[in-house]
Design a protein around this motif. Sequence first.
Motif, short mmCIF file in Angstrom:
data_model
loop_
_atom_site.label_atom_id
_atom_site.label_comp_id
_atom_site.label_asym_id
_atom_site.label_seq_id
_atom_site.Cartn_x
_atom_site.Cartn_y
_atom_site.Cartn_z
N LEU A 27 0.81 -1.21 0.00
CA LEU A 27 0.00 0.00 0.00
C LEU A 27 0.85 1.27 0.00
N LYS A 28 2.16 1.13 0.11
CA LYS A 28 3.02 2.30 0.26
C LYS A 28 2.91 3.26 -0.92
N GLU A 29 2.92 2.72 -2.14
CA GLU A 29 2.87 3.58 -3.32
C GLU A 29 1.57 4.37 -3.39
N ALA A 30 0.50 3.79 -2.86
CA ALA A 30 -0.79 4.47 -2.88
C ALA A 30 -1.08 5.19 -1.57
N GLY A 31 -0.07 5.33 -0.71
CA GLY A 31 -0.29 5.90 0.62
C GLY A 31 -0.89 7.29 0.59
N GLU A 32 -0.37 8.17 -0.28
CA GLU A 32 -0.89 9.54 -0.34
C GLU A 32 -2.33 9.56 -0.84
N ALA A 33 -2.63 8.75 -1.85
CA ALA A 33 -4.00 8.69 -2.35
C ALA A 33 -4.97 8.17 -1.29
N LEU A 34 -4.54 7.15 -0.54
CA LEU A 34 -5.38 6.64 0.54
C LEU A 34 -5.58 7.69 1.62
N ALA A 35 -4.52 8.45 1.92
CA ALA A 35 -4.64 9.53 2.91
C ALA A 35 -5.65 10.57 2.44
N GLY A 36 -5.61 10.89 1.14
CA GLY A 36 -6.58 11.84 0.60
C GLY A 36 -8.00 11.32 0.70
N ILE A 37 -8.20 10.02 0.45
CA ILE A 37 -9.53 9.42 0.57
C ILE A 37 -10.03 9.50 2.01
N VAL A 94 0.84 17.56 6.73
CA VAL A 94 2.11 16.90 7.04
C VAL A 94 2.60 16.06 5.88
N MET A 95 1.70 15.67 4.96
CA MET A 95 2.10 14.86 3.82
C MET A 95 2.39 15.69 2.58
N LEU A 96 2.13 16.97 2.65
CA LEU A 96 2.34 17.83 1.48
C LEU A 96 3.83 18.07 1.25
N PRO A 97 4.26 18.10 0.00
CA PRO A 97 5.69 18.16 -0.32
C PRO A 97 6.21 19.59 -0.46
N GLY A 98 5.76 20.49 0.41
CA GLY A 98 6.23 21.86 0.29
C GLY A 98 7.73 21.98 0.46
N ARG A 157 13.36 15.89 -8.12
CA ARG A 157 12.68 16.19 -6.85
C ARG A 157 11.41 17.00 -7.11
N PHE A 158 11.47 17.91 -8.07
CA PHE A 158 10.28 18.70 -8.42
C PHE A 158 9.18 17.79 -8.95
N ALA A 159 9.54 16.85 -9.82
CA ALA A 159 8.55 15.91 -10.36
C ALA A 159 7.96 15.05 -9.25
N GLY A 160 8.80 14.63 -8.30
CA GLY A 160 8.29 13.84 -7.18
C GLY A 160 7.32 14.64 -6.33
N ALA A 161 7.61 15.92 -6.09
CA ALA A 161 6.71 16.76 -5.30
C ALA A 161 5.37 16.93 -6.00
N ILE A 162 5.41 17.19 -7.30
CA ILE A 162 4.17 17.35 -8.05
C ILE A 162 3.35 16.06 -8.03
N THR A 163 4.04 14.92 -8.15
CA THR A 163 3.34 13.63 -8.12
C THR A 163 2.64 13.41 -6.79
N THR A 164 3.31 13.79 -5.70
CA THR A 164 2.69 13.65 -4.38
C THR A 164 1.43 14.48 -4.27
N VAL A 165 1.49 15.73 -4.74
CA VAL A 165 0.30 16.59 -4.71
C VAL A 165 -0.81 15.98 -5.56
#
Length: 417
Positions: free
Chosen positions: A177-187, A215-219, A240-248
């Motif tokens: 579930l790690k890869e989908a962790g941010e999406a699950l947190a959003g849900i 706390v999960m936002l990639p600011g 790193r920029f691409a990773g931050a955008i992907t997290t958002v």
Amino acid sequence: MSQPTSFTSANYAVRIAFVVELAEHLHAYGTTAQRLEGAVIAVTQRLGLDCEPWVNPTGMILSFSDPLRPPGDSDTTRVIRMPPGDVDLYKLCETDRITSLVMAGEMDIAEGHAALRALDAREPGALGKALQVLGFAMVAVGVAGLWRLPWADIATAGTIGLLIGLLDLATRDGTRLKEAGEALAGIVAGAVAILVSAFIVPLNLNTVIIASLIVMLPGMALTNAMNELTSQHLVSGTARFAGAITTVLKLTIGTIIALALAQLVGISPNVRALRPQPDWVEWGALLVASTAFAILFRAARRDVLLVMAAAASGYLISRWVGNALGANIGLFVAALVITAAGNGYARWADRPGAVIRVPGIIMLVPGSNSLRGLMTLVQQQSVEAGQEAALLVMNIVLALIAGLLFGNVVLPARKNL
């Protein structure tokens, strides 16, 4: 400059092993590319090695050679694949301390290597994990309080933050579930906020969701990416920029899924715009948020008050100067002062300036605005709706980068950390 006999006489492989271990630790603790490469080069020069490091957010290439041997005779290259790092101020300070002891000749290179490896064995116990989960809730409560949301909103954000902390704990150790962790947190954030607003009390819906996800936002990642780009570390900064955008994007996807599911089952959230809290709530929220970042950044006990003071100072400087001269100038001055203060601390205390720099900057980063802009864009299906938030993010990033750059000019760093 001649090297100490203890360094140059040490086995070549032993010296390389120490540098590789050091680089892995610095990468794991979220050190930016330019600072990590600078630290590695400084150490290898003291150890009598030539090293050409190449660092990106998901790995490193370290090319070594012995300048005392014929060209090509001692070339060694290590390719290291690593996940993106996470801030751990205690282990970062311990890594710096161990390295300083080795460089001063007070610890053998092999002993230093063993001490660095021992840091990996230090895993948080039950109390440490509970504090980390609590930290998620405290950040959500603190940010909601700083935004002066109603008590119901603050309580809802804190509850969601606690649930997200538990989710992070469950997915942290490489589960599927790690890869989908941010999406699950959003849900989770979207679903709980919708249910509370529909059946219990109206909420500032989007603001509560953003506060709970803060706390999960990639600011910080976004700011570091721009910092790397301005330092000519183009590949690392772009990645790193691409990773931050992907997290958002993943956080936005989760919240939009929750909103879409609510609409399908006929649940309509009751949304209100209300920020009624008095000044004392903001001061209390600042204390809670500063404490939470000391916990989440895993500060050592001796550094807790320092980390809290740095986090609070960054916010207060930007607030006071912003009220007087404008928000962007406030961010610029805060970033400049915090960067210079971190460099000064590194100079005079001979410890990593990240202890001040990271918590001081974290309260300024544009993560919440980036998520708000993307959520507005998707909800209203209008590019114009998200343009204002996108412009705000760009202004924040520009102000922070300018502050970081000129902070290093005002008081240059002697330590790369």
